[in-house]
Design an enzyme around this catalytic site. Structure first.
Site, PDB file in Angstrom:
ATOM      1  N   HIS A 391     -29.188  18.912 -34.858  1.00  0.00           N
ATOM      2  CA  HIS A 391     -29.413  18.686 -33.429  1.00  0.00           C
ATOM      3  C   HIS A 391     -29.220  17.218 -33.045  1.00  0.00           C
ATOM      4  O   HIS A 391     -28.444  16.891 -32.149  1.00  0.00           O
ATOM      5  CB  HIS A 391     -30.837  19.146 -33.082  1.00  0.00           C
ATOM      6  CG  HIS A 391     -31.208  18.974 -31.646  1.00  0.00           C
ATOM      7  ND1 HIS A 391     -31.229  20.020 -30.751  1.00  0.00           N
ATOM      8  CD2 HIS A 391     -31.601  17.871 -30.941  1.00  0.00           C
ATOM      9  CE1 HIS A 391     -31.597  19.575 -29.558  1.00  0.00           C
ATOM     10  NE2 HIS A 391     -31.831  18.274 -29.645  1.00  0.00           N
ATOM     11  N   GLU A 392     -29.924  16.340 -33.751  1.00  0.00           N
ATOM     12  CA  GLU A 392     -29.873  14.914 -33.385  1.00  0.00           C
ATOM     13  C   GLU A 392     -28.511  14.294 -33.680  1.00  0.00           C
ATOM     14  O   GLU A 392     -28.047  13.422 -32.947  1.00  0.00           O
ATOM     15  CB  GLU A 392     -30.986  14.142 -34.097  1.00  0.00           C
ATOM     16  CG  GLU A 392     -32.406  14.592 -33.741  1.00  0.00           C
ATOM     17  CD  GLU A 392     -32.702  14.536 -32.251  1.00  0.00           C
ATOM     18  OE1 GLU A 392     -32.022  13.792 -31.509  1.00  0.00           O
ATOM     19  OE2 GLU A 392     -33.619  15.254 -31.809  1.00  0.00           O
ATOM     20  N   HIS A 395     -26.287  14.934 -30.791  1.00  0.00           N
ATOM     21  CA  HIS A 395     -26.443  13.891 -29.770  1.00  0.00           C
ATOM     22  C   HIS A 395     -25.635  12.648 -30.133  1.00  0.00           C
ATOM     23  O   HIS A 395     -24.908  12.083 -29.306  1.00  0.00           O
ATOM     24  CB  HIS A 395     -27.915  13.477 -29.659  1.00  0.00           C
ATOM     25  CG  HIS A 395     -28.776  14.409 -28.892  1.00  0.00           C
ATOM     26  ND1 HIS A 395     -28.483  14.831 -27.615  1.00  0.00           N
ATOM     27  CD2 HIS A 395     -29.966  15.001 -29.207  1.00  0.00           C
ATOM     28  CE1 HIS A 395     -29.451  15.636 -27.177  1.00  0.00           C
ATOM     29  NE2 HIS A 395     -30.354  15.750 -28.126  1.00  0.00           N
ATOM     30  N   HIS A 398     -21.914  13.021 -29.925  1.00  0.00           N
ATOM     31  CA  HIS A 398     -21.563  13.030 -28.500  1.00  0.00           C
ATOM     32  C   HIS A 398     -21.472  11.591 -27.987  1.00  0.00           C
ATOM     33  O   HIS A 398     -20.501  11.212 -27.316  1.00  0.00           O
ATOM     34  CB  HIS A 398     -22.641  13.809 -27.729  1.00  0.00           C
ATOM     35  CG  HIS A 398     -22.297  14.098 -26.305  1.00  0.00           C
ATOM     36  ND1 HIS A 398     -23.162  14.755 -25.446  1.00  0.00           N
ATOM     37  CD2 HIS A 398     -21.191  13.815 -25.554  1.00  0.00           C
ATOM     38  CE1 HIS A 398     -22.590  14.867 -24.252  1.00  0.00           C
ATOM     39  NE2 HIS A 398     -21.401  14.305 -24.293  1.00  0.00           N
TER      40      HIS A 398
END
Length: 599
Positions: A391-392, A395, A398
């Site tokens: 998940h992180e 980020h 991105h």
């Protein structure tokens, strides 16, 4: 009596397990030098006031503002990351306490810009962009300012608003310090009977324990501490909401919700429709609770039973190196370029891996245009932590793409898009794990994990969003909210969302006090909309639709170069309809059917 297993101090964590923060500033002295340079350079911005009547002057201001802003962001990232490493370290708290007020002062230096641009005669900005070719890059930025003309205040009022911004952030800072640095939790027994100090970091492991007494004890111990401080925490939360309302009224919006959504051209219906859609499908969550109760063999189901897996499998202890391998396999469909960036992040020190005494709880990704996209974890060796890594890093990658592909002015993606990349990674990972698993019990466990992802990211976050809407609307009407009122709103929402089967324990009534996201106005609904968008991206990638990965990477590279709804629509996902969220609920129902068929 066994000796309690205590959390390590920061200096006891190995260097290779810490983020390479020294690549930002190699010492506090270097940071102080950078801060002095910023304070010398920044006041020059004020000299442009009253001179923005030509394209060349506007360009010169924007270029200097970028230089100053990049210096400021770099200083802020270093100060905050160091402070989060150990919230009890006074030296790093001092750095944060220096830069945060100065950022408010810095904002006041540029407060004249938007009012002055808006005071120019009609068509002046368009003419400037024609005359100065370098200004064409700022077309979206400048036109976005013109769009917000009804909500931009006079120069004097903008300066005032900027100067008090640090004060208005006080409720959030108070909540953070109270819950991360000052709040202490008791020592409890783990599954083996060992004494372990309860922390926000290890709570997630306890609440997933197959031993019901362990999770009940952890649940009551954690929320018991929040209950003791609910008067203070209620005051900080309502003060924060009042600040958002003050801002919306001052800027002539109809509500705090409009003030949050309108600047990014997000229709208010997106928020209302999300809550409406989830309420229309709330029976799916009720079915899940009933099925969970049955599978766990419980006579009654409590709030502390929600996170325990419905299938009894031996808990894997997953070392961080193995977690990297699992995530890499799960993201394989994204291609070599993406995986190379993931590997670069691991090897070049993006990640602060393990919990230590005083470290901020939870996980996040954060950086600036001139730093790594850092990741804070509190890795605790279970599958949930593997998912958090995916998940992180979603980020951070991105951010990596946005910074690489966009100029500084468009490198910051909006909150509406922020959770899409991270959640796409999570969905790809869990689908991969389910598809490759041959052991029936483990497959059931993984199906439950995906159900939990949707429950916590969609149903739970929209429950949060509904709470946020209710509290804002109450205070906007002038109705005060006491701790008892907040507890009642939270209790009633839990009853509605989880249905008749669930015993809503009184301890959970003060759970609102634990949620830091409520100090970012109308943030949480974007987890749900982000999950829905991510589901659409993941589905197209897994089905290997034509150019699916390229479209997705196009979204990652877009940064903030357009409005978020437009960016997603260009990549094939239309968030102005309820279809992405409805499709996510359909997947939830499919997983429930899979679970029933396999048992």
């Amino acid at each position: 009596m066994n000796e309690a297993k205590m959390v390590k101090k920061r200096e006891e964590i190995q260097q290779e397990d810490k983020w390479k923060i020294e690549s930002v500033y190699d010492s506090v002295d270097s940071w102080e030098s950078g801060f002095k340079e910023l304070k010398k350079k920044a006041p020059v911005l004020k000299e442009f006031e009253g001179k923005l009547n030509s394209g060349r002057e506007v360009l010169a201001f924007l270029q200097l503002n970028e230089e100053v802003s990049r210096k400021a962001e770099k200083l802020m990232v270093y100060a905050h990351l160091r402070a989060d490493e150990d919230t009890s370290n006074p030296q790093f708290q001092t750095l944060r306490n220096k830069i945060d007020p100065y950022l408010a002062e810095l904002a006041s230096y540029t407060a004249f810009f938007e009012p002055e641009i808006l005071s120019l005669p009609e068509g002046s900005v368009e003419k400037m962009m024609q005359e100065v070719s370098e200004l064409k890059m700022y077309d979206f930025f400048l036109n976005n300012i013109l769009k917000e003309k009804p909500h931009i205040l006079s120069k004097q009022v903008e300066e005032l608003m900027a100067s008090v911004s640090d004060c208005l952030d006080a409720p959030s800072n108070i909540h953070s310090m109270l819950t991360n640095a000052d709040m202490k939790f008791p020592v409890i027994k783990d599954e083996k009977g060992n004494d372990v100090e309860l922390t926000e970091g290890n709570y997630s492991s306890f609440i997933r324990s197959k031993n019901r007494k362990v999770r009940e004890t952890a649940f009551k111990a954690l929320f018991g501490e929040y209950k003791k401080l609910e008067n203070t925490l209620a005051s900080s939360l309502t003060s924060s909401v009042k600040n958002f309302i003050f801002n919306s009224k001052t800027r002539k919006y109809t509500s705090a919700l409009e003030a949050s959504l309108k600047p990014n051209n997000i229709p208010l219906e997106v928020y209302y429709n999300s809550i409406d859609t989830i309420n229309k499908n709330i029976k799916s969550l009720h079915k899940y609770v009933a099925l969970k109760k049955k599978l766990l063999g419980l006579d009654d189901i409590h709030m502390y039973d929600l996170y325990v897996p419905v299938v009894d499998v031996e808990k894997d202890h997953i070392e961080f190196e193995k977690a990297i391998e699992i995530v890499t396999e799960g993201l394989n469909l994204l291609g070599d370029e993406y995986l190379d960036i993931f590997k670069e992040g691991i090897e070049s020190g993006w990640i602060d891996i393990y919990e230590n005494k005083g470290k901020r709880g939870g996980a996040y990704s954060w950086g600036s245009y001139d730093t790594m996209p850092y990741v804070l974890l509190n890795y605790n060796f279970d599958l949930n932590d593997v998912s958090t890594l995916a998940h992180e890093m979603g980020h951070s990658i991105h951010s990596y793409y946005s910074i690489k592909e966009q100029p500084y002015i468009y490198s910051h993606y909006t909150l509406f898009c922020a959770e899409v990349a991270s959640t796409t990674n999570e969905i790809l990972l869990i689908h991969h794990l389910i598809s490759k698993e041959e052991d029936k019990q483990k497959k059931l466990y993984l199906i439950n994990q995906e159900l939990e992802q949707i429950r916590t990211t969609v149903f739970r976050q929209l429950m949060f969003a509904e709470f946020e809407l209710k509290t804002h609307e109450s205070l906007e009407k002038g109705e005060p909210l006491t701790p008892k009122d907040l507890n009642q709103i939270w209790h009633d929402l839990n009853v509605k969302y989880f249905g008749e089967e669930m015993i809503v324990d009184e301890e959970v009534d003060s759970e609102w006090a634990r949620i830091p996201h409520f100090y970012r106005d109308f943030y949480v609904y974007q987890y749900a909309t982000g999950y829905a968008a991510a589901s659409a991206f993941a589905k197209s990638i897994m089905e290997q639709e034509e150019k699916a990965v390229e479209k997705y990477k196009g979204f990652l590279k877009a940064g903030g170069a357009d409005y978020p709804v437009n960016i997603l629509k260009k990549a094939g996902v239309d968030m102005t309809t309820s279809k992405p969220l409805e499709a996510t609920i359909e997947r939830f129902n499919e997983l429930l059917d899979m679970l029933e068929k396999l048992i």
